[in-house]
Design an enzyme around this catalytic site. Structure first.
Site, PDB file in Angstrom:
ATOM      1  N   GLY A  61       0.826  -1.196   0.000  1.00 38.67           N
ATOM      2  CA  GLY A  61       0.000   0.000   0.000  1.00 38.67           C
ATOM      3  C   GLY A  61       0.859   1.244   0.000  1.00 38.67           C
ATOM      4  O   GLY A  61       2.017   1.216   0.434  1.00 38.67           O
ATOM      5  N   GLN A  66       3.154  10.159   0.565  1.00 38.88           N
ATOM      6  CA  GLN A  66       4.451   9.480   0.538  1.00 38.88           C
ATOM      7  C   GLN A  66       5.229   9.737  -0.754  1.00 38.88           C
ATOM      8  O   GLN A  66       6.431   9.512  -0.811  1.00 38.88           O
ATOM      9  CB  GLN A  66       4.278   7.964   0.721  1.00 38.88           C
ATOM     10  CG  GLN A  66       3.815   7.581   2.113  1.00 38.88           C
ATOM     11  CD  GLN A  66       3.658   6.080   2.242  1.00 38.88           C
ATOM     12  OE1 GLN A  66       2.664   5.528   1.832  1.00 38.88           O
ATOM     13  NE2 GLN A  66       4.666   5.419   2.784  1.00 38.88           N
ATOM     14  N   CYS A 108       6.494   0.267   6.744  1.00 41.23           N
ATOM     15  CA  CYS A 108       6.032   1.424   5.984  1.00 41.23           C
ATOM     16  C   CYS A 108       7.121   1.815   4.999  1.00 41.23           C
ATOM     17  O   CYS A 108       8.297   1.870   5.371  1.00 41.23           O
ATOM     18  CB  CYS A 108       5.746   2.584   6.950  1.00 41.23           C
ATOM     19  SG  CYS A 108       5.208   4.087   6.113  1.00 41.23           S
ATOM     20  N   LEU A 109       6.738   2.081   3.750  1.00 40.30           N
ATOM     21  CA  LEU A 109       7.736   2.404   2.730  1.00 40.30           C
ATOM     22  C   LEU A 109       8.492   3.701   3.050  1.00 40.30           C
ATOM     23  O   LEU A 109       9.570   3.924   2.514  1.00 40.30           O
ATOM     24  CB  LEU A 109       7.080   2.489   1.347  1.00 40.30           C
ATOM     25  CG  LEU A 109       6.507   1.158   0.818  1.00 40.30           C
ATOM     26  CD1 LEU A 109       5.805   1.370  -0.519  1.00 40.30           C
ATOM     27  CD2 LEU A 109       7.596   0.103   0.677  1.00 40.30           C
ATOM     28  N   HIS A 150      -3.648   1.833   8.234  1.00 40.31           N
ATOM     29  CA  HIS A 150      -2.301   2.407   8.041  1.00 40.31           C
ATOM     30  C   HIS A 150      -2.336   3.498   6.963  1.00 40.31           C
ATOM     31  O   HIS A 150      -1.803   4.591   7.160  1.00 40.31           O
ATOM     32  CB  HIS A 150      -1.327   1.278   7.654  1.00 40.31           C
ATOM     33  CG  HIS A 150       0.091   1.714   7.448  1.00 40.31           C
ATOM     34  ND1 HIS A 150       1.124   1.368   8.293  1.00 40.31           N
ATOM     35  CD2 HIS A 150       0.654   2.491   6.484  1.00 40.31           C
ATOM     36  CE1 HIS A 150       2.252   1.908   7.853  1.00 40.31           C
ATOM     37  NE2 HIS A 150       2.001   2.594   6.751  1.00 40.31           N
ATOM     38  N   GLU A 151      -2.991   3.188   5.833  1.00 43.35           N
ATOM     39  CA  GLU A 151      -2.988   4.139   4.710  1.00 43.35           C
ATOM     40  C   GLU A 151      -3.883   5.356   5.001  1.00 43.35           C
ATOM     41  O   GLU A 151      -3.529   6.484   4.660  1.00 43.35           O
ATOM     42  CB  GLU A 151      -3.408   3.455   3.407  1.00 43.35           C
ATOM     43  CG  GLU A 151      -2.529   2.275   2.985  1.00 43.35           C
ATOM     44  CD  GLU A 151      -1.043   2.600   2.904  1.00 43.35           C
ATOM     45  OE1 GLU A 151      -0.674   3.772   2.740  1.00 43.35           O
ATOM     46  OE2 GLU A 151      -0.240   1.655   3.043  1.00 43.35           O
ATOM     47  N   HIS A 154      -2.084   7.782   7.025  1.00 43.88           N
ATOM     48  CA  HIS A 154      -1.181   8.626   6.231  1.00 43.88           C
ATOM     49  C   HIS A 154      -1.898   9.880   5.741  1.00 43.88           C
ATOM     50  O   HIS A 154      -1.321  10.963   5.695  1.00 43.88           O
ATOM     51  CB  HIS A 154      -0.660   7.873   5.003  1.00 43.88           C
ATOM     52  CG  HIS A 154       0.612   7.109   5.235  1.00 43.88           C
ATOM     53  ND1 HIS A 154       1.792   7.712   5.598  1.00 43.88           N
ATOM     54  CD2 HIS A 154       0.894   5.784   5.128  1.00 43.88           C
ATOM     55  CE1 HIS A 154       2.742   6.786   5.715  1.00 43.88           C
ATOM     56  NE2 HIS A 154       2.224   5.606   5.432  1.00 43.88           N
TER      57      HIS A 154
HETATM   58 ZN   LIG Z   1       3.103   3.777   5.473  1.00 42.23          ZN
END
Ligand SMILES: [Zn+2]
Length: 185
Positions: A61, A66, A108-109, A150-151, A154
């Site tokens: 995701g 991001q 997380c990226l 999580h998303e 963000h």
């Molecule tokens: Zn993340």
């Protein structure tokens, strides 16, 4: 090398590309995203690029902030690009119902190499718009429920490090500072 003509015959759309992912502590990551109001070709291109970025990073995701776009857009694909039916595009999403608890490891990226257990609701129902602006609702549990939470976090400027216990957060912040000082972040 592939040319535009090879990839999209008869189509003027630019080819998709992987975008640069911002890392903590970039300030854009901690700013709430703006609602999306235009459902146009630019949005569809961004969504395609976000999927390409997610797959290039082996993620499940990604949220628009991001990649430096402060808007309420996220893409999720638990199949890592293997099953097109699992591609989810959530525009202006919100959690409208949640129940239970789960405590599982997340990554997380924007936090390479950091993985930590985070407490989340076990099941959630979300409401979101698709790429054409059509509203829909969807239920998720287990990993999908975690990805939704999580998303959507963000899009509110909330990073998973702030969902950890104070102790785990400070240990991970110390690890990040060490990596930064070594040029490895
Ligand atoms: Zn993340």
């Amino acid at each position: 090398m592939t040319t535009l003509k090879d990839k999209n015959p008869g189509n003027v759309t630019a080819p998709t590309m992987a975008l640069k992912i911002l890392k903590y502590p970039d300030p854009i990551l901690q700013r709430p995203g703006e609602p999306v109001t235009e459902f146009d070709a630019g949005l569809r291109k961004l969504v395609a690029d976000m999927f390409a970025t997610t797959y290039a990073s082996q993620g499940i995701g990604l949220a628009a902030p991001q990649v430096g776009v402060p808007k309420r857009i996220t893409v999720i694909d638990l199949s890592l690009g293997k099953d097109p039916a699992q591609k989810l595009v959530l525009i202006n999403p919100e959690v409208i119902f949640s129940e239970g608890k789960q405590y599982e490891e997340e990554g997380c990226l924007s936090f390479p190499d950091i993985r930590e257990k985070v407490s989340r609701a076990a099941k959630v129902r979300i409401r979101a718009q698709d790429e054409n602006g059509k509203w829909f609702e969807m239920d998720g549990d287990e990993l999908l429920a975690r990805a939704f939470q999580h998303e959507i976090d963000h899009l509110d400027g909330i990073l998973f490090i702030f969902r950890m216990s104070a102790l785990k957060r400070s240990l991970n912040l110390r690890k990040i500072r060490k990596m930064q000082s070594e040029g490895a972040w």
